[in-house]
Design an enzyme around this catalytic site. Structure first.
Site, mmCIF file in Angstrom:
data_model
loop_
_atom_site.group_PDB
_atom_site.id
_atom_site.type_symbol
_atom_site.label_atom_id
_atom_site.label_comp_id
_atom_site.label_asym_id
_atom_site.label_seq_id
_atom_site.Cartn_x
_atom_site.Cartn_y
_atom_site.Cartn_z
ATOM 1 C CG ASP A 1 19.883 9.983 -8.283
ATOM 2 O OD1 ASP A 1 19.871 8.867 -8.863
ATOM 3 O OD2 ASP A 1 19.966 11.062 -8.905
ATOM 4 C CE LYS B 1 -1.480 4.945 -1.173
ATOM 5 N NZ LYS B 1 -1.880 3.723 -1.774
ATOM 6 C CG HIS C 1 -2.115 0.901 1.082
ATOM 7 N ND1 HIS C 1 -2.332 1.978 1.932
ATOM 8 C CD2 HIS C 1 -3.138 0.915 0.197
ATOM 9 C CE1 HIS C 1 -3.437 2.604 1.577
ATOM 10 N NE2 HIS C 1 -3.945 1.994 0.535
#
Length: 368
Positions: free
Chosen positions: A307, A302, A300
């Protein structure tokens, strides 16, 4: 080529802490089982405290309860889904002890929150509860503001699944300008002002916390997609992503462009939504990204780590619906030590075994 190193966030911040004593009192004074040692991390952006929670773990709900209990004057809540009785009761208790508590909850999810229907009824009686309904999309936020300074946000809904089964994160930051941004979003949603035309401008879209640059975006009014793609375009070494839903074409193009520049792309997707007809899983694989389906119950997160220096996180999935229709919030944080901590979580999720194996590794007492 940049050195590829992985260090613990807590360890990295211990080095920073040597420069000055810790001067704040943590609101999160609860015991964390050693097994879940990395599910609550503490650090600083300059002199400002930062707390980071990772699930699934008991720490998520403990941290949430401690945050609610830390509020002394005001507590504004804006959450897509909630069904934890202890959390709903903690909100009522906070109001009873004199805190001004205001809760915005998605209307459709509230109608299905059977475990807390009594608590929600009591919130309505006390005038604490507003039910949000975004007709064009979802009211998908998961944030709180305590005492006008402390912000809780991330991918974590206040539910049993998000606490005990799903891969999730939440971050707590202390900064008045950031709190003003989230207060404006709370006001907007509580007034039913959904969509670009009716939204209020974000007061401080770019700010610093202890010298750490932060970009704060809200959808659909801000160009959140553009802000994320611009960060991805700066990548010179690596883009690592954890995505519940990834269907956005502009972000897919940004990965393709990065691969052409020699940037390594690592994409971990939720195993269910990665197979959705609208998902771009096959396209990512064909262009040369390292793609894996999460073995967990539900990935779940996001999150994007760029880098090992910049972290994108929040409530927004990487989809057209999230960017163009839903009510969402996103933080873009330039903090290498925090990026290392988030990358450690990505590695854990990438290497994890299927969750059902854990059950069969549980020792059974002798004689049973």
């Amino acid at each position: 080529m940049k050195r590829r190193i992985i260090i613990g966030w807590a360890a990295a911040w211990a080095l920073v802490a040597l420069r000055a004593p810790l001067v704040w009192a943590s609101p999160f004074q609860f015991e964390v089982d050693p097994f879940y040692a990395e599910t609550m991390l503490k650090g600083r952006f300059g002199a400002s405290p930062v707390y980071f929670f990772i699930g699934p773990s008991p720490t998520m709900e403990k941290g949430l309860l401690a945050y609610i209990q830390s509020a002394s004057q005001t507590l504004d809540v804006c959450v897509f889904d909630m069904n934890l009785p202890a959390v709903a009761q903690a909100l009522l208790d906070a109001q009873k002890r004199g805190v001004k508590v205001r809760v915005v909850l998605d209307r459709d999810n509230a109608a299905k929150a059977y475990d807390i229907e009594d608590e929600l009824e009591e919130m309505e009686k006390r005038g604490m509860l507003t039910l949000a309904h975004n007709r064009s999309g979802l009211m998908h936020n998961k944030f709180m503001i305590a005492d006008g300074i402390r912000v809780w946000t991330g991918s974590y809904n206040f539910t049993r699944n998000c606490s005990h089964f799903n891969d999730n994160h939440a971050i707590v930051l202390e900064n008045k300008e950031l709190a003003e941004n989230y207060e404006m979003e709370w006001k907007e949603i509580s007034e039913g002002r959904h969509g670009k035309r009716f939204s209020y401008p974000t007061p401080h879209p770019e700010l610093e916390i202890g010298g750490t640059p932060i970009r704060n975006c809200f959808t659909p009014e801000d160009d959140t997609r553009g802000a994320i793609v611009a960060e991805m375009a700066k990548a010179t070494n690596e883009i690592a992503m954890m995505a519940f839903s990834f269907t956005d074409s502009a972000m897919t193009d940004a990965i393709r462009a990065g691969l052409k520049r020699g940037v390594r792309a690592i994409v971990l997707l939720d195993s269910g939504l990665a197979k959705h007809p609208g998902a771009n899983t096959k396209e990512l694989e064909e262009m040369g990204a390292h793609v894996r389906m999460s073995p967990g119950v539900r990935l779940h997160h996001k999150v994007i780590v760029i880098d090992r220096e910049t972290v994108v996180l929040g409530s927004a999935n990487f989809s057209g619906s999230a960017f163009d229709r839903n009510d969402e919030n996103v933080l873009i944080i330039k903090a290498p030590h925090f990026a290392q901590a988030m990358l450690r979580e990505a590695i854990r999720c990438w290497r994890a075994e299927p969750y059902w194996i854990t059950k069969w590794r549980t020792p059974i007492p002798a004689g049973m």
